[in-house]
Design a protein around this motif. Structure first.
Motif, PDB file in Angstrom:
ATOM      1  N   HIS A   1      50.579   2.397  74.982  1.00  0.00           N
ATOM      2  CA  HIS A   1      51.830   2.723  75.685  1.00  0.00           C
ATOM      3  C   HIS A   1      51.726   4.077  76.400  1.00  0.00           C
ATOM      4  O   HIS A   1      52.098   4.195  77.573  1.00  0.00           O
ATOM      5  CB  HIS A   1      52.971   2.755  74.674  1.00  0.00           C
ATOM      6  N   VAL A   2      51.221   5.075  75.714  1.00  0.00           N
ATOM      7  CA  VAL A   2      51.104   6.407  76.307  1.00  0.00           C
ATOM      8  C   VAL A   2      50.108   6.394  77.464  1.00  0.00           C
ATOM      9  O   VAL A   2      50.296   7.090  78.465  1.00  0.00           O
ATOM     10  CB  VAL A   2      50.705   7.435  75.236  1.00  0.00           C
ATOM     11  N   ALA A   3      49.061   5.581  77.356  1.00  0.00           N
ATOM     12  CA  ALA A   3      48.122   5.444  78.468  1.00  0.00           C
ATOM     13  C   ALA A   3      48.840   4.895  79.693  1.00  0.00           C
ATOM     14  O   ALA A   3      48.599   5.348  80.826  1.00  0.00           O
ATOM     15  CB  ALA A   3      46.971   4.525  78.065  1.00  0.00           C
ATOM     16  N   GLY A   4      49.727   3.930  79.501  1.00  0.00           N
ATOM     17  CA  GLY A   4      50.507   3.413  80.614  1.00  0.00           C
ATOM     18  C   GLY A   4      51.410   4.467  81.222  1.00  0.00           C
ATOM     19  O   GLY A   4      51.627   4.491  82.444  1.00  0.00           O
ATOM     20  N   MET A   5      51.926   5.365  80.397  1.00  0.00           N
ATOM     21  CA  MET A   5      52.806   6.420  80.889  1.00  0.00           C
ATOM     22  C   MET A   5      52.078   7.424  81.770  1.00  0.00           C
ATOM     23  O   MET A   5      52.582   7.803  82.835  1.00  0.00           O
ATOM     24  CB  MET A   5      53.447   7.161  79.704  1.00  0.00           C
ATOM     25  N   TYR A   6      50.905   7.863  81.340  1.00  0.00           N
ATOM     26  CA  TYR A   6      50.260   9.015  81.973  1.00  0.00           C
ATOM     27  C   TYR A   6      48.992   8.698  82.755  1.00  0.00           C
ATOM     28  O   TYR A   6      48.692   9.358  83.745  1.00  0.00           O
ATOM     29  CB  TYR A   6      49.924  10.059  80.906  1.00  0.00           C
ATOM     30  N   LEU A   7      48.225   7.709  82.306  1.00  0.00           N
ATOM     31  CA  LEU A   7      46.878   7.536  82.844  1.00  0.00           C
ATOM     32  C   LEU A   7      46.884   7.216  84.332  1.00  0.00           C
ATOM     33  O   LEU A   7      45.993   7.653  85.075  1.00  0.00           O
ATOM     34  CB  LEU A   7      46.154   6.424  82.067  1.00  0.00           C
ATOM     35  N   PHE A   8      47.895   6.485  84.784  1.00  0.00           N
ATOM     36  CA  PHE A   8      47.919   6.061  86.181  1.00  0.00           C
ATOM     37  C   PHE A   8      48.907   6.860  87.024  1.00  0.00           C
ATOM     38  O   PHE A   8      49.263   6.452  88.133  1.00  0.00           O
ATOM     39  CB  PHE A   8      48.253   4.564  86.260  1.00  0.00           C
ATOM     40  N   SER A   9      49.358   8.000  86.505  1.00  0.00           N
ATOM     41  CA  SER A   9      50.329   8.792  87.251  1.00  0.00           C
ATOM     42  C   SER A   9      49.817   9.225  88.629  1.00  0.00           C
ATOM     43  O   SER A   9      50.602   9.231  89.597  1.00  0.00           O
ATOM     44  CB  SER A   9      50.771  10.008  86.428  1.00  0.00           C
TER      45      SER A   9
ATOM     46  N   LEU B   1      59.909  -2.440  83.947  1.00  0.00           N
ATOM     47  CA  LEU B   1      60.714  -2.224  82.755  1.00  0.00           C
ATOM     48  C   LEU B   1      61.307  -3.536  82.250  1.00  0.00           C
ATOM     49  O   LEU B   1      61.340  -3.798  81.032  1.00  0.00           O
ATOM     50  CB  LEU B   1      61.828  -1.217  83.043  1.00  0.00           C
ATOM     51  N   LEU B   2      61.787  -4.370  83.160  1.00  0.00           N
ATOM     52  CA  LEU B   2      62.323  -5.675  82.764  1.00  0.00           C
ATOM     53  C   LEU B   2      61.228  -6.555  82.164  1.00  0.00           C
ATOM     54  O   LEU B   2      61.446  -7.236  81.147  1.00  0.00           O
ATOM     55  CB  LEU B   2      62.945  -6.369  83.974  1.00  0.00           C
ATOM     56  N   ALA B   3      60.043  -6.539  82.781  1.00  0.00           N
ATOM     57  CA  ALA B   3      58.923  -7.317  82.243  1.00  0.00           C
ATOM     58  C   ALA B   3      58.528  -6.828  80.857  1.00  0.00           C
ATOM     59  O   ALA B   3      58.215  -7.626  79.959  1.00  0.00           O
ATOM     60  CB  ALA B   3      57.733  -7.236  83.198  1.00  0.00           C
ATOM     61  N   ALA B   4      58.549  -5.521  80.662  1.00  0.00           N
ATOM     62  CA  ALA B   4      58.211  -4.957  79.357  1.00  0.00           C
ATOM     63  C   ALA B   4      59.188  -5.413  78.282  1.00  0.00           C
ATOM     64  O   ALA B   4      58.788  -5.764  77.155  1.00  0.00           O
ATOM     65  CB  ALA B   4      58.207  -3.432  79.443  1.00  0.00           C
ATOM     66  N   ALA B   5      60.474  -5.415  78.617  1.00  0.00           N
ATOM     67  CA  ALA B   5      61.479  -5.861  77.651  1.00  0.00           C
ATOM     68  C   ALA B   5      61.265  -7.324  77.278  1.00  0.00           C
ATOM     69  O   ALA B   5      61.411  -7.715  76.110  1.00  0.00           O
ATOM     70  CB  ALA B   5      62.881  -5.653  78.220  1.00  0.00           C
ATOM     71  N   LEU B   6      60.898  -8.151  78.264  1.00  0.00           N
ATOM     72  CA  LEU B   6      60.663  -9.573  78.008  1.00  0.00           C
ATOM     73  C   LEU B   6      59.435  -9.784  77.126  1.00  0.00           C
ATOM     74  O   LEU B   6      59.471 -10.526  76.137  1.00  0.00           O
ATOM     75  CB  LEU B   6      60.494 -10.314  79.333  1.00  0.00           C
TER      76      LEU B   6
ATOM     77  N   PHE C   1      52.555  -1.229  77.276  1.00  0.00           N
ATOM     78  CA  PHE C   1      51.809  -0.712  78.431  1.00  0.00           C
ATOM     79  C   PHE C   1      52.639  -0.859  79.704  1.00  0.00           C
ATOM     80  O   PHE C   1      52.735   0.071  80.510  1.00  0.00           O
ATOM     81  CB  PHE C   1      50.483  -1.454  78.582  1.00  0.00           C
ATOM     82  N   LEU C   2      53.258  -2.030  79.886  1.00  0.00           N
ATOM     83  CA  LEU C   2      54.137  -2.237  81.037  1.00  0.00           C
ATOM     84  C   LEU C   2      55.320  -1.269  80.995  1.00  0.00           C
ATOM     85  O   LEU C   2      55.759  -0.765  82.033  1.00  0.00           O
ATOM     86  CB  LEU C   2      54.640  -3.679  81.055  1.00  0.00           C
ATOM     87  N   LEU C   3      55.815  -1.017  79.801  1.00  0.00           N
ATOM     88  CA  LEU C   3      56.923  -0.078  79.638  1.00  0.00           C
ATOM     89  C   LEU C   3      56.516   1.320  80.102  1.00  0.00           C
ATOM     90  O   LEU C   3      57.258   1.993  80.826  1.00  0.00           O
ATOM     91  CB  LEU C   3      57.352  -0.043  78.171  1.00  0.00           C
ATOM     92  N   GLY C   4      55.338   1.763  79.696  1.00  0.00           N
ATOM     93  CA  GLY C   4      54.856   3.076  80.106  1.00  0.00           C
ATOM     94  C   GLY C   4      54.628   3.165  81.604  1.00  0.00           C
ATOM     95  O   GLY C   4      54.959   4.174  82.243  1.00  0.00           O
TER      96      GLY C   4
ATOM     97  N   SER D   1      56.535   5.539  84.355  1.00  0.00           N
ATOM     98  CA  SER D   1      55.816   6.416  85.273  1.00  0.00           C
ATOM     99  C   SER D   1      56.325   6.243  86.700  1.00  0.00           C
ATOM    100  O   SER D   1      56.560   7.227  87.416  1.00  0.00           O
ATOM    101  CB  SER D   1      54.313   6.127  85.205  1.00  0.00           C
ATOM    102  N   CYS D   2      56.525   4.987  87.128  1.00  0.00           N
ATOM    103  CA  CYS D   2      57.025   4.735  88.486  1.00  0.00           C
ATOM    104  C   CYS D   2      58.411   5.352  88.679  1.00  0.00           C
ATOM    105  O   CYS D   2      58.671   6.018  89.691  1.00  0.00           O
ATOM    106  CB  CYS D   2      57.090   3.235  88.750  1.00  0.00           C
ATOM    107  N   GLY D   3      59.296   5.125  87.711  1.00  0.00           N
ATOM    108  CA  GLY D   3      60.648   5.657  87.839  1.00  0.00           C
ATOM    109  C   GLY D   3      60.686   7.166  87.791  1.00  0.00           C
ATOM    110  O   GLY D   3      61.416   7.807  88.558  1.00  0.00           O
TER     111      GLY D   3
END
Length: 426
Positions: free
Chosen positions: A286-294, A317-322, A340-343, A347-349
């Motif tokens: 999850h944290v990799a999704g947040m920062y790695l692709f910033s 974010l919607l996909a992550a919740a699903l 990962f999708l959540l992170g 990052s996008c938002g």
């Protein structure tokens, strides 16, 4: 004569040193923060004996990170970045110590106080990014900030995987269950505070003020702007409204889902140690999704546009919740994909939304506008974390995911209204 008495400083060399110190600090600091995040909800549940209390632990940390930012910023304003960062990490040491004591005496109230103070470490990580830009040349500020962001990634990804070993170490030292992880965080924050205090010289903020003022006897005069007035100015601009909403919504959804995931996974079978290791791996993804692709997200915001990047974040974010909301506690792979999708959605938002907030107002209002946005972001996340525990107890992790998905709706509404306003300005 003023120039003759001014101290000669190699600004580029000081900036390189500053970036090195800050990068090392946030690497270690991120390690300590994510260890605490991984076990904070679990410890709250264990102390209180209820899933409903699990979200309160993470909420206390998020709320602390939001509210402690104001006094630490004022301290940095008066005494420089070195003072603000060192004191902030020491406050986090105190918080970690209180968490260990709370685990020993099974006191939820003391644990919440400790986690509130523990949030100061998160605040320091955010303020370190600003410190990286104090002495940077205008054309290099983005690279300076991105270096510290990447350094945060290293500690944040590795940190959750130390929750299990930290717990084992704590048990070997006679500490209460889950207290070992916070003892490890306290040791890390102590090292970071000492390193910042000793090595962050000259102070980048104070030096930048002296350079700006032409190396005169005193620092440059500061212009103070009320947070409320700055936020109203942001809200008056369609792009500012969307950016502010994106930052707050993205962070609230991310925290609401993320903090309940370890508690949800804790219901799986198996030994506690094995569970902690699997939880740590999922949080690392999850944290990799947040920062790695910033950096990629920043490039996308510049090339495709801020609004489109915010929209992409909402979809993610919607996909992550699903994906995460339909996973059983033992389905670590599916939970990892969801987080990962959540992170990545966060990052996008955050990246595009923060850029829109910055661009919505002039330079005189930007510091107050950015500070107010971060405060609202933290408060929104605290509310999301607070309701997570009761929602989990009431309807399971699926209900947490449904409510998190519903939080994305205001983002779409603000975007739609902004477009209508642009199409019909009269």
């Amino acid at each position: 004569m003023t120039r003759a008495t001014a101290p000669t400083v190699d600004q580029a060399a000081v900036q390189r040193r500053t970036l090195g110190v800050l990068s090392g600090a946030v690497t270690l600091g991120g390690l300590g923060v994510t260890v605490g995040i991984t076990v904070g909800g679990l410890l709250a549940r264990e102390v209180a004996g209820s899933d409903a209390a699990a979200g309160l632990g993470q909420t206390a940390g998020v709320l602390g990170a939001a509210l402690i930012a104001v006094p630490l910023a004022r301290l940095s304003e008066r005494g420089g970045r070195r003072a603000g960062l060192a004191v902030g990490y020491l406050v986090a040491v105190l918080g970690a110590g209180l968490a260990v004591l709370a685990a020993a005496i099974s006191s939820l109230a003391l644990l919440l106080v400790g986690l509130f103070a523990f949030g100061a470490a998160t605040t320091c990580g955010l303020q370190a990014r600003y410190a990286a830009a104090d002495l940077a040349e205008p054309a290099q500020r983005g690279r300076a900030l991105s270096l510290v962001v990447w350094a945060t990634t290293v500690g944040s990804v590795v940190g959750p995987n130390l929750a299990g070993p930290g717990n084992d170490l704590g048990a070997a030292l006679g500490l209460p269950s889950l207290g070992g992880a916070f003892a490890l965080s306290a040791a890390v924050f102590t090292v970071v505070a000492a390193g910042v205090w000793v090595l962050l010289r000259p102070d980048p903020l104070l030096l930048a003020r002296r350079i700006s003022a032409g190396a005169t006897a005193g620092p440059a005069a500061l212009v103070r702007t009320g947070t409320g007035a700055a936020l109203r100015a942001v809200w008056a601009v369609p792009g500012g409204r969307l950016g502010l909403t994106a930052v707050v919504v993205s962070h609230a959804v991310m925290v609401g889902l993320m903090v309940m995931t370890p508690v949800h996974m804790g219901h799986a079978g198996g030994s506690e140690g094995a569970t902690l290791r699997v939880i740590g791996l999922v949080i690392s993804v999850h944290v990799a999704g947040m920062y790695l692709f910033s950096p990629v997200v920043g490039w996308l915001a510049d090339r495709a546009g801020r609004e489109r990047t915010v929209a992409l974040g909402g979809v993610l974010l919607l996909a992550a919740a699903l994906v995460a909301g339909t996973a059983a506690p033992e389905q670590a792979t599916q939970l990892g994909v969801g987080l990962f999708l959540l992170g990545l959605g966060w990052s996008c938002g955050l990246v595009a939304g923060s850029t829109m907030v910055t661009e919505a107002v002039g330079t005189d209002l930007r510091p107050a506008a950015q500070g107010g946005t971060d405060l609202l972001m933290g408060l929104g996340a605290a509310c999301a974390g607070a309701v997570g525990g009761p929602l989990l107890a009431l309807g399971g992790f699926g209900l947490v995911a449904v409510v998190s998905a519903a939080l994305v709706l205001p983002l779409g509404a603000v975007r739609l209204l902004g477009r209508r306003g642009a199409a019909h300005p009269g």
